[in-house]
Motif scaffolding. Structure first.
Motif, PDB file in Angstrom:
ATOM      1  N   ASN A  25       3.702  -0.659  21.746  1.00 58.17           N
ATOM      2  CA  ASN A  25       4.320  -1.829  21.131  1.00 58.17           C
ATOM      3  C   ASN A  25       3.459  -2.392  20.011  1.00 58.17           C
ATOM      4  O   ASN A  25       3.973  -2.796  18.963  1.00 58.17           O
ATOM      5  CB  ASN A  25       4.601  -2.911  22.172  1.00 58.17           C
ATOM      6  N   ARG A  26       2.159  -2.428  20.203  1.00 59.82           N
ATOM      7  CA  ARG A  26       1.259  -2.909  19.148  1.00 59.82           C
ATOM      8  C   ARG A  26       1.280  -1.979  17.947  1.00 59.82           C
ATOM      9  O   ARG A  26       1.277  -2.413  16.809  1.00 59.82           O
ATOM     10  CB  ARG A  26      -0.157  -3.044  19.672  1.00 59.82           C
ATOM     11  N   LEU A  27       1.317  -0.688  18.194  1.00 61.39           N
ATOM     12  CA  LEU A  27       1.334   0.274  17.094  1.00 61.39           C
ATOM     13  C   LEU A  27       2.646   0.225  16.317  1.00 61.39           C
ATOM     14  O   LEU A  27       2.657   0.479  15.114  1.00 61.39           O
ATOM     15  CB  LEU A  27       1.088   1.686  17.619  1.00 61.39           C
ATOM     16  N   LYS A  28       3.741  -0.098  16.967  1.00 63.37           N
ATOM     17  CA  LYS A  28       5.022  -0.203  16.270  1.00 63.37           C
ATOM     18  C   LYS A  28       4.980  -1.294  15.207  1.00 63.37           C
ATOM     19  O   LYS A  28       5.565  -1.155  14.144  1.00 63.37           O
ATOM     20  CB  LYS A  28       6.149  -0.505  17.255  1.00 63.37           C
ATOM     21  N   HIS A  29       4.293  -2.386  15.499  1.00 59.13           N
ATOM     22  CA  HIS A  29       4.244  -3.506  14.562  1.00 59.13           C
ATOM     23  C   HIS A  29       3.229  -3.267  13.441  1.00 59.13           C
ATOM     24  O   HIS A  29       3.357  -3.832  12.376  1.00 59.13           O
ATOM     25  CB  HIS A  29       3.912  -4.800  15.298  1.00 59.13           C
ATOM     26  N   VAL A  30       2.249  -2.444  13.675  1.00 58.28           N
ATOM     27  CA  VAL A  30       1.210  -2.182  12.695  1.00 58.28           C
ATOM     28  C   VAL A  30       1.557  -0.995  11.811  1.00 58.28           C
ATOM     29  O   VAL A  30       1.138  -0.924  10.663  1.00 58.28           O
ATOM     30  CB  VAL A  30      -0.143  -1.937  13.412  1.00 58.28           C
ATOM     31  N   ALA A  31       2.330  -0.078  12.319  1.00 59.76           N
ATOM     32  CA  ALA A  31       2.608   1.170  11.616  1.00 59.76           C
ATOM     33  C   ALA A  31       3.363   0.935  10.309  1.00 59.76           C
ATOM     34  O   ALA A  31       4.084  -0.035  10.143  1.00 59.76           O
ATOM     35  CB  ALA A  31       3.411   2.096  12.511  1.00 59.76           C
ATOM     36  N   VAL A  32       3.185   1.849   9.382  1.00 56.12           N
ATOM     37  CA  VAL A  32       3.836   1.803   8.091  1.00 56.12           C
ATOM     38  C   VAL A  32       5.123   2.618   8.181  1.00 56.12           C
ATOM     39  O   VAL A  32       5.139   3.711   8.739  1.00 56.12           O
ATOM     40  CB  VAL A  32       2.899   2.402   7.015  1.00 56.12           C
ATOM     41  N   ARG A  33       6.200   2.065   7.609  1.00 57.76           N
ATOM     42  CA  ARG A  33       7.475   2.782   7.628  1.00 57.76           C
ATOM     43  C   ARG A  33       7.451   3.943   6.641  1.00 57.76           C
ATOM     44  O   ARG A  33       6.811   3.888   5.606  1.00 57.76           O
ATOM     45  CB  ARG A  33       8.607   1.828   7.256  1.00 57.76           C
ATOM     46  N   GLY A  34       8.180   4.990   6.947  1.00 60.60           N
ATOM     47  CA  GLY A  34       8.249   6.166   6.095  1.00 60.60           C
ATOM     48  C   GLY A  34       8.845   5.866   4.734  1.00 60.60           C
ATOM     49  O   GLY A  34       8.431   6.428   3.714  1.00 60.60           O
ATOM     50  N   GLU A  35       9.823   4.945   4.686  1.00 65.19           N
ATOM     51  CA  GLU A  35      10.452   4.593   3.416  1.00 65.19           C
ATOM     52  C   GLU A  35       9.443   3.946   2.465  1.00 65.19           C
ATOM     53  O   GLU A  35       9.478   4.179   1.259  1.00 65.19           O
ATOM     54  CB  GLU A  35      11.633   3.633   3.626  1.00 65.19           C
ATOM     55  N   GLU A  36       8.547   3.125   3.039  1.00 66.60           N
ATOM     56  CA  GLU A  36       7.513   2.491   2.213  1.00 66.60           C
ATOM     57  C   GLU A  36       6.584   3.529   1.599  1.00 66.60           C
ATOM     58  O   GLU A  36       6.219   3.435   0.434  1.00 66.60           O
ATOM     59  CB  GLU A  36       6.686   1.508   3.046  1.00 66.60           C
ATOM     60  N   VAL A  37       6.201   4.515   2.390  1.00 69.55           N
ATOM     61  CA  VAL A  37       5.301   5.556   1.893  1.00 69.55           C
ATOM     62  C   VAL A  37       5.989   6.380   0.818  1.00 69.55           C
ATOM     63  O   VAL A  37       5.399   6.685  -0.219  1.00 69.55           O
ATOM     64  CB  VAL A  37       4.810   6.453   3.054  1.00 69.55           C
ATOM     65  N   GLU A  38       7.264   6.737   1.026  1.00 69.03           N
ATOM     66  CA  GLU A  38       7.999   7.495   0.013  1.00 69.03           C
ATOM     67  C   GLU A  38       8.090   6.730  -1.296  1.00 69.03           C
ATOM     68  O   GLU A  38       7.853   7.285  -2.370  1.00 69.03           O
ATOM     69  CB  GLU A  38       9.406   7.822   0.522  1.00 69.03           C
ATOM     70  N   GLU A  39       8.437   5.452  -1.201  1.00 69.42           N
ATOM     71  CA  GLU A  39       8.543   4.623  -2.408  1.00 69.42           C
ATOM     72  C   GLU A  39       7.193   4.514  -3.102  1.00 69.42           C
ATOM     73  O   GLU A  39       7.104   4.589  -4.331  1.00 69.42           O
ATOM     74  CB  GLU A  39       9.072   3.241  -2.034  1.00 69.42           C
ATOM     75  N   PHE A  40       6.137   4.350  -2.331  1.00 67.61           N
ATOM     76  CA  PHE A  40       4.798   4.262  -2.904  1.00 67.61           C
ATOM     77  C   PHE A  40       4.445   5.542  -3.649  1.00 67.61           C
ATOM     78  O   PHE A  40       3.954   5.510  -4.772  1.00 67.61           O
ATOM     79  CB  PHE A  40       3.765   3.997  -1.803  1.00 67.61           C
ATOM     80  N   LEU A  41       4.700   6.687  -3.022  1.00 66.67           N
ATOM     81  CA  LEU A  41       4.340   7.956  -3.644  1.00 66.67           C
ATOM     82  C   LEU A  41       5.144   8.224  -4.909  1.00 66.67           C
ATOM     83  O   LEU A  41       4.665   8.891  -5.820  1.00 66.67           O
ATOM     84  CB  LEU A  41       4.518   9.102  -2.642  1.00 66.67           C
ATOM     85  N   ARG A  65       2.635  -3.623  -3.109  1.00 65.83           N
ATOM     86  CA  ARG A  65       3.518  -4.777  -2.848  1.00 65.83           C
ATOM     87  C   ARG A  65       3.225  -5.924  -3.805  1.00 65.83           C
ATOM     88  O   ARG A  65       4.139  -6.597  -4.276  1.00 65.83           O
ATOM     89  CB  ARG A  65       3.356  -5.235  -1.404  1.00 65.83           C
ATOM     90  N   ILE A  66       1.951  -6.152  -4.088  1.00 64.26           N
ATOM     91  CA  ILE A  66       1.585  -7.223  -5.026  1.00 64.26           C
ATOM     92  C   ILE A  66       2.173  -6.931  -6.404  1.00 64.26           C
ATOM     93  O   ILE A  66       2.727  -7.816  -7.053  1.00 64.26           O
ATOM     94  CB  ILE A  66       0.055  -7.380  -5.098  1.00 64.26           C
ATOM     95  N   ARG A  67       2.064  -5.687  -6.840  1.00 62.03           N
ATOM     96  CA  ARG A  67       2.609  -5.331  -8.150  1.00 62.03           C
ATOM     97  C   ARG A  67       4.124  -5.486  -8.163  1.00 62.03           C
ATOM     98  O   ARG A  67       4.702  -5.979  -9.121  1.00 62.03           O
ATOM     99  CB  ARG A  67       2.237  -3.893  -8.511  1.00 62.03           C
ATOM    100  N   ARG A  68       4.779  -5.075  -7.088  1.00 60.82           N
ATOM    101  CA  ARG A  68       6.240  -5.202  -7.020  1.00 60.82           C
ATOM    102  C   ARG A  68       6.680  -6.648  -7.035  1.00 60.82           C
ATOM    103  O   ARG A  68       7.740  -6.969  -7.564  1.00 60.82           O
ATOM    104  CB  ARG A  68       6.775  -4.515  -5.777  1.00 60.82           C
ATOM    105  N   LEU A  69       5.894  -7.537  -6.451  1.00 59.18           N
ATOM    106  CA  LEU A  69       6.230  -8.958  -6.474  1.00 59.18           C
ATOM    107  C   LEU A  69       5.992  -9.567  -7.850  1.00 59.18           C
ATOM    108  O   LEU A  69       6.363 -10.697  -8.087  1.00 59.18           O
ATOM    109  CB  LEU A  69       5.407  -9.724  -5.434  1.00 59.18           C
ATOM    110  N   GLY A  70       5.366  -8.837  -8.722  1.00 61.33           N
ATOM    111  CA  GLY A  70       5.122  -9.327 -10.069  1.00 61.33           C
ATOM    112  C   GLY A  70       3.909 -10.230 -10.156  1.00 61.33           C
ATOM    113  O   GLY A  70       3.819 -11.063 -11.050  1.00 61.33           O
TER     114      GLY A  70
END
Length: 83
Positions: A25-41, A65-70
Protein backbone atom coordinates in the motif's frame (compact mmCIF):
# COMPACT_ATOMS: atom_id res chain seq x y z
CA UNK A 1 6.26 -30.06 19.70
CA UNK A 2 4.37 -30.74 16.48
CA UNK A 3 1.28 -29.00 17.84
CA UNK A 4 3.23 -25.77 18.37
CA UNK A 5 4.62 -26.03 14.87
CA UNK A 6 1.11 -26.50 13.43
CA UNK A 7 -0.11 -23.44 15.32
CA UNK A 8 2.93 -21.20 14.77
CA UNK A 9 3.45 -21.61 11.01
CA UNK A 10 0.01 -20.32 9.92
CA UNK A 11 0.31 -17.40 12.34
CA UNK A 12 3.73 -16.45 11.02
CA UNK A 13 2.52 -16.68 7.42
CA UNK A 14 -0.54 -14.56 8.25
CA UNK A 15 1.56 -11.89 9.97
CA UNK A 16 3.97 -11.83 7.05
CA UNK A 17 1.06 -11.39 4.60
CA UNK A 18 -0.33 -8.48 6.63
CA UNK A 19 3.09 -6.86 6.77
CA UNK A 20 3.58 -7.22 3.01
CA UNK A 21 0.13 -5.72 2.37
CA UNK A 22 1.13 -2.61 4.31
CA UNK A 23 4.38 -2.36 2.34
CA UNK A 24 2.48 -2.74 -0.93
CA UNK A 25 0.00 0.00 0.00
CA UNK A 26 2.83 2.42 0.77
CA UNK A 27 4.56 1.59 -2.50
CA UNK A 28 1.36 2.19 -4.48
CA UNK A 29 1.26 5.79 -3.29
CA UNK A 30 4.96 6.43 -3.88
CA UNK A 31 5.32 4.68 -7.23
CA UNK A 32 5.46 6.60 -10.49
CA UNK A 33 2.77 5.91 -13.07
CA UNK A 34 3.81 4.52 -16.45
CA UNK A 35 2.02 7.32 -18.30
CA UNK A 36 4.13 9.91 -16.48
CA UNK A 37 7.35 8.15 -17.47
CA UNK A 38 6.24 7.86 -21.11
CA UNK A 39 5.34 11.54 -21.26
CA UNK A 40 8.63 12.47 -19.62
CA UNK A 41 10.66 10.41 -22.08
CA UNK A 42 8.85 11.96 -25.04
CA UNK A 43 9.13 15.59 -23.90
CA UNK A 44 12.16 15.78 -21.61
CA UNK A 45 14.68 18.58 -21.94
CA UNK A 46 18.45 18.07 -21.48
CA UNK A 47 18.53 19.31 -17.88
CA UNK A 48 15.73 16.90 -16.97
CA UNK A 49 17.56 14.00 -18.59
CA UNK A 50 20.70 14.91 -16.62
CA UNK A 51 18.59 14.94 -13.45
CA UNK A 52 17.29 11.49 -14.37
CA UNK A 53 20.83 10.21 -14.78
CA UNK A 54 22.25 11.91 -11.69
CA UNK A 55 19.39 11.89 -9.18
CA UNK A 56 16.81 9.35 -10.36
CA UNK A 57 13.32 9.46 -11.76
CA UNK A 58 11.81 11.31 -8.80
CA UNK A 59 13.92 14.44 -9.22
CA UNK A 60 13.64 14.34 -13.02
CA UNK A 61 9.84 14.16 -12.86
CA UNK A 62 9.83 17.00 -10.34
CA UNK A 63 11.71 19.23 -12.79
CA UNK A 64 9.43 18.10 -15.62
CA UNK A 65 6.28 18.95 -13.64
CA UNK A 66 7.65 22.37 -12.72
CA UNK A 67 8.35 23.13 -16.37
CA UNK A 68 4.88 21.93 -17.40
CA UNK A 69 3.30 24.21 -14.81
CA UNK A 70 5.14 27.09 -16.43
CA UNK A 71 7.24 27.93 -13.40
CA UNK A 72 4.15 28.86 -11.37
CA UNK A 73 5.30 26.72 -8.47
CA UNK A 74 7.57 29.06 -6.54
CA UNK A 75 8.20 26.62 -3.68
CA UNK A 76 9.63 23.99 -6.02
CA UNK A 77 12.39 25.82 -7.81
CA UNK A 78 14.59 23.56 -9.92
CA UNK A 79 18.02 22.93 -8.48
CA UNK A 80 21.08 23.16 -10.66
CA UNK A 81 22.16 19.77 -11.85
CA UNK A 82 25.88 19.13 -11.98
CA UNK A 83 26.85 17.78 -15.32
Amino acid sequence: MTVWFVIAVPLVVMLFALFMERVENRLKHVAVRGEEVEEFLEQAQPNEVRALYGHGIGRALELFRIRRLGGRATKLRPRRVRG
